[in-house]
Enzyme design. Structure first.
Site, PDB file in Angstrom:
ATOM      1  CE  LYS A 118      -4.106  -1.901   1.881  1.00 20.18           C
ATOM      2  NZ  LYS A 118      -3.846  -3.165   2.592  1.00 20.18           N
ATOM      3  CD  GLU A 202      -5.060   5.496   4.874  1.00 22.89           C
ATOM      4  OE1 GLU A 202      -6.173   5.028   5.206  1.00 22.89           O
ATOM      5  OE2 GLU A 202      -4.522   5.267   3.786  1.00 22.89           O
ATOM      6  CG  HIS A 237     -12.371  -6.321   6.827  1.00 14.94           C
ATOM      7  ND1 HIS A 237     -12.474  -5.030   6.377  1.00 14.94           N
ATOM      8  CD2 HIS A 237     -12.053  -6.250   8.139  1.00 14.94           C
ATOM      9  CE1 HIS A 237     -12.200  -4.208   7.391  1.00 14.94           C
ATOM     10  NE2 HIS A 237     -11.964  -4.922   8.468  1.00 14.94           N
ATOM     11  NE  ARG A 293      -9.129 -10.218  -5.965  1.00 18.14           N
ATOM     12  CZ  ARG A 293      -8.894  -9.378  -4.985  1.00 18.14           C
ATOM     13  NH1 ARG A 293      -7.663  -8.975  -4.717  1.00 18.14           N
ATOM     14  NH2 ARG A 293      -9.882  -8.926  -4.231  1.00 18.14           N
TER      15      ARG A 293
HETATM   16  C1  MV4 Z   1     -10.212   2.599   5.833  1.00 20.19           C
HETATM   17  C2  MV4 Z   1     -11.488   2.843   6.390  1.00 20.19           C
HETATM   18  C3  MV4 Z   1     -11.660   4.056   7.034  1.00 20.19           C
HETATM   19  N1  MV4 Z   1     -10.661   4.961   7.108  1.00 20.19           N
HETATM   20  N2  MV4 Z   1      -9.252   3.530   5.925  1.00 20.19           N
HETATM   21  C4  MV4 Z   1     -10.879  -2.029   4.964  1.00 20.19           C
HETATM   22  C5  MV4 Z   1     -10.019  -3.003   4.231  1.00 20.19           C
HETATM   23  C6  MV4 Z   1      -9.109  -2.228   3.356  1.00 20.19           C
HETATM   24  N3  MV4 Z   1      -9.391  -2.516   1.996  1.00 20.19           N
HETATM   25  C7  MV4 Z   1      -9.353  -0.795   3.684  1.00 20.19           C
HETATM   26  N4  MV4 Z   1     -10.476  -0.721   4.570  1.00 20.19           N
HETATM   27  C8  MV4 Z   1     -10.875   0.461   5.134  1.00 20.19           C
HETATM   28  N5  MV4 Z   1      -9.939   1.443   5.225  1.00 20.19           N
HETATM   29  C9  MV4 Z   1      -9.484   4.689   6.545  1.00 20.19           C
HETATM   30  N6  MV4 Z   1      -8.509   5.603   6.619  1.00 20.19           N
HETATM   31  C10 MV4 Z   1     -12.465   1.872   6.243  1.00 20.19           C
HETATM   32  C11 MV4 Z   1     -12.171   0.666   5.612  1.00 20.19           C
HETATM   33  C12 MV4 Z   1     -13.229  -0.275   5.409  1.00 20.19           C
HETATM   34  C13 MV4 Z   1     -13.986  -0.825   6.444  1.00 20.19           C
HETATM   35  C14 MV4 Z   1     -13.757  -0.527   7.762  1.00 20.19           C
HETATM   36  C15 MV4 Z   1     -14.534  -1.083   8.749  1.00 20.19           C
HETATM   37  C16 MV4 Z   1     -15.557  -1.979   8.434  1.00 20.19           C
HETATM   38  C17 MV4 Z   1     -15.789  -2.309   7.143  1.00 20.19           C
HETATM   39  C18 MV4 Z   1     -15.026  -1.727   6.146  1.00 20.19           C
HETATM   40  C19 MV4 Z   1     -15.306  -2.045   4.839  1.00 20.19           C
HETATM   41  C20 MV4 Z   1     -14.575  -1.489   3.830  1.00 20.19           C
HETATM   42  C21 MV4 Z   1     -13.544  -0.602   4.122  1.00 20.19           C
END
Ligand code: MV4
Length: 491
Positions: A118, A202, A237, A293
């Site tokens: 990332k 972040e 997730h 992917r």
């Molecule tokens: C975040 C976020 C909120 N703030 N980053 C989750 C997995 C990865 N792909 C990135 N994700 C997130 N990053 C910041 N700065 C929220 C998520 C997030 C998430 C968080 C809590 C519960 C479900 C979620 C679903 C998608 C993304």
């Protein structure tokens, strides 16, 4: 430019079958590789040639890079399609395949490598003015400096693993006092899960939508986007429901996100199909990462664009130019996908394995089932419990929801418990229907207290949280599907 005449599918289950169906339609020969647990699986029977490559555990079969490449050479295949999961985002596998003179159906190993981390992904896009969440886009090594930045950004902040994915190594920090402790945990989690303890910080966006843009890029510098998918309904997730288009994006934001996604692809010289993940809140969006992917939820994009993404991947891998421009692409109607897991929603979603005694798919216009199931089949315990995807397409969102609910009612799976009733509950929920939901959906309505403490999630707790007045109605709609299915039969 090399015409692909034969493809080895380095995967199993519904995605292996889905890839082979496109191959068959295009007159391309197919090779399945399979484990001992999949001897009688539909994808093994469907392939033109099938080769047993090892015992059930993935590490001894589906992840055996050299064995798979050997089979590809012996059977003289032109290309390997990795599907999703397993070796699909493994940069060294992509390189090994190319080095063996075989086409890897996917981006270059270099693109996979850049986007796989990332922090290097964020670095790659800096020249393109892509909106990102406020944060410190470098590895946290100096805790004092990181705390200073955290205070400037403001709490809560989120610590993330550079090598992360699927929420692993993520920790929410609510105050300065918690910072060090949470950071230590994140580093050790990341080290254990990925062998790389690098973390960064972040601002934590607390109520985001998870919106991702599908892109296609050829080897000649052409990049287009195929609009968005909204995947905000997730549980730990794991995506539960995906839809396209999103119920909340304006055309203006959709355009901006699409352009940003194309630029992310350009930043790593991407070719193939890929997905750029954003979070969205209050008309702002932020780039999170790129998935290099074909994704599980690609069918919703296929239904709203009329394209076959596997066919496009094959054409790109052959060196063809994209045969359409951005202007020629349009959204038609609305598509929704639900993932059918062999899990018991009443028992903390524990995998429910066993023999599928009765299996009847829903049918009809606008209904698509991507599955890997047959009546009489045993669901193996070794792999992901997702056994099918149910996808619908209608002229608008409301009709798509109705079509999906009817399709769920018509879906009979007896012998294993599935998440179908859970999906039905979610689709009927006022918050989903109104389109006014975010990534907290499952937590809010199933009482999972937070992403970092998911262990308390049980349906009982969720139901206990629903007010007494609502309880009867909700319990009924959840526990008693309008038509009796496996789920009640099998308790
Ligand atoms: C975040 C976020 C909120 N703030 N980053 C989750 C997995 C990865 N792909 C990135 N994700 C997130 N990053 C910041 N700065 C929220 C998520 C997030 C998430 C968080 C809590 C519960 C479900 C979620 C679903 C998608 C993304």
């Amino acid at each position: 430019m090399k015409k692909i005449n034969k493809i080895l599918v380095a995967n199993r289950g519904e995605i292996a079958l889905r890839i082979m169906k496109t191959c068959k339609r295009l007159g391309i020969g197919t090779v399945a590789v399979y484990s001992e647990a999949d001897q009688s699986a539909p994808f093994v029977k469907y392939a033109d040639q099938s080769i047993l490559i090892g015992p059930a555990p993935s590490a001894e079969s589906y992840l055996k890079q050299d064995v798979i490449i050997d089979v590809a050479k012996k059977l003289d295949v032109d290309a390997i399609h990795p599907g999703y999961g397993f070796l699909s985002e493994n940069a060294s596998f992509a390189k090994k395949v190319s080095d063996a003179g075989i086409i890897f159906i996917g981006p270059s190993g270099e693109s996979i490598e850049v986007m796989g981390d990332k922090l290097s992904a964020k670095k790659a896009v800096t020249a393109y003015n892509i909106p990102m969440v406020p944060g410190l886009n470098e590895e946290v090594t100096d805790v004092a400096k990181a705390k200073k930045v955290a205070n400037e950004i403001g709490y809560p902040i989120l610590i993330k693993a550079a090598a992360g994915g699927g929420g692993k190594g993520m920790r929410v920090v609510k105050s300065d006092a918690e910072f060090e402790n949470q950071m230590k945990r994140a580093v050790s989690e990341a080290q254990n899960a990925f062998g790389n303890g690098a973390v960064f910080i972040e601002k934590y966006i607390t109520e985001p939508r998870h919106i991702e843009i599908q892109i296609l890029a050829d080897m000649h510098g052409n990049v287009v986007h195929l609009f968005e998918r909204d995947c905000s309904v997730q549980r730990r997730h794991q995506k539960v429901i995906e839809e396209a288009p999103s119920a909340v994006l304006s055309d203006k934001i959709r355009n901006e996100m699409g352009k940003a996604a194309c630029d992310v692809a350009r930043s790593c010289d991407y070719y193939g199909a890929g997905t750029v993940e954003f979070i969205y809140e209050n008309d702002s969006f932020y780039f999170l990462e790129m998935n290099t992917r074909l994704q599980v939820e690609h069918p919703v994009t296929e239904l709203i664009t009329g394209l076959d993404l596997v066919e496009e991947q094959i054409k790109i891998a052959q060196g063809e130019q994209l045969h359409f421009t951005q202007k020629e692409l349009n959204i038609t109607g609305h598509a929704i996908e639900i993932r059918v897991y062999a899990e018991d929603p009443c028992n903390d979603f524990l995998p429910d394995i066993g023999k599928v005694e009765v299996y009847n798919r829903p049918k009809g216009e606008g209904v698509r089932v991507d599955d890997a199931l047959e009546e009489g089949m045993e669901i193996p315990i070794y792999y992901d419990p997702m056994i099918a995807k149910l996808i619908v397409h209608a002229s608008n969102r409301e009709k798509a929801i109705k079509l999906m609910l009817d399709a769920i009612d018509d879906y009979d799976i007896v012998g294993v418990k599935t998440t179908l009733p859970f999906c039905s509950y979610a689709l009927k929920h006022e918050s989903f229907r109104s389109g006014n939901y975010d990534t907290r959906f499952v937590n809010l309505y199933f009482n999972d207290p937070s992403i970092i403490d998911p262990n308390k999630e049980t349906l009982e707790a969720a139901l206990a949280s629903i007010s007494l007045l609502e309880q009867k109605d909700k319990i009924n709609s959840f526990f008693l599907p309008s038509k009796s299915t496996n789920w009640t039969v099998n308790r």
